[in-house]
Design an enzyme around this catalytic site. Structure first.
Site, mmCIF file in Angstrom:
data_model
loop_
_atom_site.group_PDB
_atom_site.id
_atom_site.type_symbol
_atom_site.label_atom_id
_atom_site.label_comp_id
_atom_site.label_asym_id
_atom_site.label_seq_id
_atom_site.Cartn_x
_atom_site.Cartn_y
_atom_site.Cartn_z
ATOM 1 N N ARG A 30 0.818 -1.319 0.087
ATOM 2 C CA ARG A 30 -0.022 -0.022 0.054
ATOM 3 C C ARG A 30 0.837 1.390 -0.115
ATOM 4 N NH1 ARG A 30 -4.568 -1.762 4.524
ATOM 5 N NH2 ARG A 30 -5.261 -3.673 3.371
ATOM 6 N N ARG A 59 2.729 1.735 10.036
ATOM 7 C CA ARG A 59 1.875 2.023 8.784
ATOM 8 C C ARG A 59 3.317 1.929 7.780
ATOM 9 N NH1 ARG A 59 -2.762 4.705 8.299
ATOM 10 N NH2 ARG A 59 -2.569 5.408 10.443
ATOM 11 N N GLU A 115 -5.678 -0.443 15.441
ATOM 12 C CA GLU A 115 -6.504 -1.324 14.568
ATOM 13 C C GLU A 115 -5.322 -2.398 13.960
ATOM 14 O OE1 GLU A 115 -8.178 -2.252 10.308
ATOM 15 O OE2 GLU A 115 -7.789 -0.061 10.799
ATOM 16 N N SER A 121 -9.762 -6.227 10.629
ATOM 17 C CA SER A 121 -11.570 -5.886 10.360
ATOM 18 C C SER A 121 -12.017 -6.999 9.696
ATOM 19 C CB SER A 121 -11.383 -4.512 9.494
ATOM 20 O OG SER A 121 -11.018 -4.673 8.244
ATOM 21 N N ARG A 176 2.776 -5.472 11.706
ATOM 22 C CA ARG A 176 2.121 -4.587 12.746
ATOM 23 C C ARG A 176 1.733 -5.180 14.138
ATOM 24 N NH1 ARG A 176 -3.110 -0.601 11.510
ATOM 25 N NH2 ARG A 176 -1.390 0.483 9.980
#
Length: 429
Positions: free
Chosen positions: A257, A272, A346, A349, A387
């Protein structure tokens, strides 16, 4: 993609859904273009029928009649070509608008503008209380030789990193444990490609909305940001047997990303990054809201139980309308406790889409009556690395600067239960 018949019959509901998601979309404009499409389609089909009649007539016609029919057909052809070209242009506009129609969120989704308005559903685990001055994950992993961020930036640029020694071992241990944990729940395990064509990205809803956040390699090839994309493309343009459902996949892949728009956020460390690895749960089920809700809860609970087995404190939040993607009906986030930030962040999800993705990807099944139905789709993060290492090392840091390994990961760390400076000769060279 929503069915145009549903959109026309539920214009107010679609408008309300877009408003709840904070997405600007003109439903009236789509219906106007659809009216034009239907009108032109009717004219084109009528002229094609006239051509067919004329072709049949010319066989039986006399010489004089044939000349008149040929003249009529010539005029008809000119008009048909003009209307077909007009229809092609209208179809392009119609298809572009259809790709932008947001799915209608579930009534239970709370109202809100951003992730700041998400609502906590439950909380698990005891927040650690340190009797020493704790460090953040960058300090811990650098001191213990688990990561090298400076050389990562030197080699890979902004947000680059190396995991090394026990840090690399720990990431691998999380993957191996995750495979054992989730595969035992009757998933089909796949190593999915990261390099994907445009169609699966359109089908899953990442295009055209998120193109700026994707790495484009060639004209029609991209690096995917999640294994959800190739996994959903696996059954693209296929008709499944009802007995095959539910399809449950556990897919592993590197992910990429660009993090456009996040240049001022989390510029250091592992929160990130541009390149990471994910284990993703994906389900295809029957076209039933009740089935979707059932599998949504099941998928989410899988990840909660995985985190609980690692003994990392977390909470689950339900995403508000403004924090939902284009296709999501409902989404739950799991956020892990990050001690040095004194907050939850986070880690993954769980979402369901009804038939939004499967309509775009043309994934169908035959129901009990033999009728074709678009399946429902769901996905959930099983785990994302690196992460998770942020919360893991910060929550399990010890007063002497070492990090205790969660008990379930010890067998995957060659028996190593604590990462300490004296371990460097074995794993931190």
């Amino acid at each position: 993609m929503l069915d145009i018949k549903f959109i026309r019959e539920n214009k107010d509901l679609v408008e309300q859904g877009a408003k709840k998601k904070r997405i600007e979309f003109d439903v009236g404009k789509l219906i106007e273009v659809d009216d034009k499409r239907k009108t032109l389609l009717g004219k084109v089909e009528e002229k094609r029928a006239d051509q067919k009649v004329a072709n049949n007539e010319i066989v039986k016609a006399s010489s004089e009649e044939r000349e008149a029919i040929l003249e009529k057909m010539k005029l008809l052809k000119v008009e048909l070509e003009r209307e077909e070209e007009e229809l092609r242009e209208v179809m392009k506009e119609w298809q572009s608008l259809m790709l932008l129609v947001p799915n209608v969120p579930d009534a239970s989704v709370p109202d809100g503008d951003s992730d700041q308005d998400n609502q906590e559903l439950r909380k698990w685990g005891e927040i650690p209380r340190f009797d020493f001055t704790p460090k953040n994950h960058i300090e811990i992993m650098t001191d213990l030789g688990m990561a090298d961020f400076e050389r990562g930036v030197k080699v890979a640029g902004f947000r680059g990193f190396f995991l090394k020694g026990s840090g690399a071992m720990l990431a691998l241990a999380v993957w191996r444990y995750a495979f054992d944990f989730f595969i035992s729940r009757d998933f089909t395990f796949m190593m999915a490609p990261s390099l994907v064509r445009r169609e699966p990205l359109l089908g899953t809803g990442f295009l055209p909305q998120s193109e700026d956040d994707l790495y484009k390699v060639q004209d029609d090839l991209y690096l995917a940001g999640t294994a959800e994309v190739p996994t959903m493309g696996y059954h693209q343009d296929e008709v499944l047997a009802k007995e095959e459902l539910p399809k449950k996949f556990l897919s592993f892949s590197p992910c990429f990303r660009r993090e456009i728009g996040s240049h001022s956020k989390d510029v250091k460390g592992l929160i990130r990054v541009h390149e990471f690895f994910k284990v993703e749960q994906v389900v295809l089920c029957e076209a039933s809201h009740e089935e979707s809700v059932k599998w949504h809860e099941w998928l989410h609970r899988n990840t909660e139980e995985f985190i609980e087995s690692l003994k990392i404190p977390y909470h689950t939040v339900v995403n508000c309308g403004g924090d939902l993607g284009l296709g999501q009906v409902k989404k739950l986030d799991i956020e892990l406790w990050v001690p040095l930030e004194n907050t939850y962040r986070e880690i993954g999800s769980t979402s369901y889409f009804h038939d939004f993705q499967t309509r775009r990807l043309n994934i169908k099944y035959k129901d009990a009556d033999g009728k074709s139905q678009s399946a429902h789709s769901l996905n959930a993060t099983a785990i994302a690395t690196p992460r998770i290492l942020v919360s893991l090392v910060e929550n399990f840091q010890q007063a002497d600067g070492s990090v205790k390994i969660p008990e379930v990961l010890v067998p995957y760390m060659n028996g190593l239960s604590v990462i300490a400076r004296q371990d460097s000769p074995q794993v931190n060279k």
